[in-house]
Motif scaffolding. Sequence first.
Motif, PDB file in Angstrom:
ATOM      1  N   ALA A 194       1.743   8.185   9.602  1.00 27.89           N
ATOM      2  CA  ALA A 194       0.982   9.189  10.351  1.00 27.89           C
ATOM      3  C   ALA A 194      -0.357   9.475   9.677  1.00 27.89           C
ATOM      4  CB  ALA A 194       1.800  10.469  10.474  1.00 27.89           C
ATOM      5  N   ARG A 195      -0.382   9.446   8.355  1.00 24.68           N
ATOM      6  CA  ARG A 195      -1.619   9.693   7.633  1.00 24.68           C
ATOM      7  C   ARG A 195      -2.604   8.533   7.749  1.00 24.68           C
ATOM      8  NH1 ARG A 195       0.895  11.860   1.994  1.00 24.68           N
ATOM      9  NH2 ARG A 195       1.578  13.895   2.747  1.00 24.68           N
ATOM     10  N   THR A 196      -2.100   7.314   7.761  1.00 25.22           N
ATOM     11  CA  THR A 196      -2.972   6.160   7.745  1.00 25.22           C
ATOM     12  C   THR A 196      -3.196   5.555   9.115  1.00 25.22           C
ATOM     13  OG1 THR A 196      -1.096   4.694   7.320  1.00 25.22           O
ATOM     14  CG2 THR A 196      -2.301   5.544   5.403  1.00 25.22           C
ATOM     15  N   ASN A 224       0.803  -1.221   0.000  1.00 24.20           N
ATOM     16  CA  ASN A 224       0.000   0.000   0.000  1.00 24.20           C
ATOM     17  C   ASN A 224       0.836   1.271   0.000  1.00 24.20           C
ATOM     18  OD1 ASN A 224      -2.450  -1.332  -0.065  1.00 24.20           O
ATOM     19  ND2 ASN A 224      -2.560  -1.471   2.164  1.00 24.20           N
ATOM     20  N   LEU A 225       2.149   1.142   0.136  1.00 20.10           N
ATOM     21  CA  LEU A 225       3.007   2.329   0.123  1.00 20.10           C
ATOM     22  C   LEU A 225       3.051   2.946  -1.275  1.00 20.10           C
ATOM     23  CD1 LEU A 225       6.087   1.163   2.198  1.00 20.10           C
ATOM     24  CD2 LEU A 225       4.306   2.747   2.914  1.00 20.10           C
ATOM     25  N   PHE A 266      13.730   7.449   3.011  1.00 16.25           N
ATOM     26  CA  PHE A 266      12.709   6.413   3.093  1.00 16.25           C
ATOM     27  C   PHE A 266      12.034   6.441   4.462  1.00 16.25           C
ATOM     28  CE2 PHE A 266      11.535   2.143   4.528  1.00 16.25           C
ATOM     29  CZ  PHE A 266      10.539   1.855   3.612  1.00 16.25           C
ATOM     30  N   LYS A 267      12.826   6.557   5.518  1.00 21.97           N
ATOM     31  CA  LYS A 267      12.261   6.587   6.868  1.00 21.97           C
ATOM     32  C   LYS A 267      11.363   7.802   7.063  1.00 21.97           C
ATOM     33  CE  LYS A 267      15.990   4.152   9.232  1.00 21.97           C
ATOM     34  NZ  LYS A 267      17.044   4.290  10.252  1.00 21.97           N
ATOM     35  N   ALA A 268      11.779   8.950   6.553  1.00 22.73           N
ATOM     36  CA  ALA A 268      10.962  10.158   6.686  1.00 22.73           C
ATOM     37  C   ALA A 268       9.651  10.014   5.930  1.00 22.73           C
ATOM     38  CB  ALA A 268      11.746  11.369   6.175  1.00 22.73           C
ATOM     39  N   ARG A 269       9.711   9.479   4.720  1.00 23.68           N
ATOM     40  CA  ARG A 269       8.489   9.286   3.931  1.00 23.68           C
ATOM     41  C   ARG A 269       7.593   8.222   4.542  1.00 23.68           C
ATOM     42  NH1 ARG A 269      11.055   9.528  -2.197  1.00 23.68           N
ATOM     43  NH2 ARG A 269      12.028  11.563  -1.918  1.00 23.68           N
ATOM     44  N   LEU A 270       8.189   7.197   5.123  1.00 27.43           N
ATOM     45  CA  LEU A 270       7.407   6.154   5.788  1.00 27.43           C
ATOM     46  C   LEU A 270       6.699   6.717   7.016  1.00 27.43           C
ATOM     47  CD1 LEU A 270       6.606   3.178   5.938  1.00 27.43           C
ATOM     48  CD2 LEU A 270       8.655   2.800   7.328  1.00 27.43           C
ATOM     49  N   ASP A 271       7.378   7.547   7.781  1.00 33.09           N
ATOM     50  CA  ASP A 271       6.749   8.182   8.943  1.00 33.09           C
ATOM     51  C   ASP A 271       5.554   9.029   8.536  1.00 33.09           C
ATOM     52  OD1 ASP A 271       8.484   7.001  10.732  1.00 33.09           O
ATOM     53  OD2 ASP A 271       9.843   8.729  10.799  1.00 33.09           O
ATOM     54  N   ILE A 272       5.680   9.757   7.440  1.00 30.79           N
ATOM     55  CA  ILE A 272       4.570  10.577   6.942  1.00 30.79           C
ATOM     56  C   ILE A 272       3.410   9.685   6.522  1.00 30.79           C
ATOM     57  CG2 ILE A 272       3.859  12.121   5.078  1.00 30.79           C
ATOM     58  CD1 ILE A 272       6.742  13.269   5.192  1.00 30.79           C
TER      59      ILE A 272
END
Length: 74
Positions: free
Chosen positions: A67-69, A44-45, A58-64
């Motif tokens: 947080a949204r989902t 789902n990413l 990658f870690k920063a984008r994964l955290d975002i």
Amino acid sequence: MWSIACYGPTNAIRGHKKRLFVQLSNCPARTNFLNNRVASTWNNLASSTVNAPTLSSFKARLDIHLARTNTTTT
């Protein structure tokens, strides 16, 4: 040996090309294997998250994304 990655042409699957699939088995312990637990979340990413140029991005984008989902159920 089974591969957990499922690569295909971009027009054949939605999202990114580095998808994981769940290996089916009659063994109940198989549901606790790492690839079976994280496959739906990984698939789902967004492709921009999966194809991040560095680990820190990658870690920063994964955290975002998380947080949204993230929905807390109590």
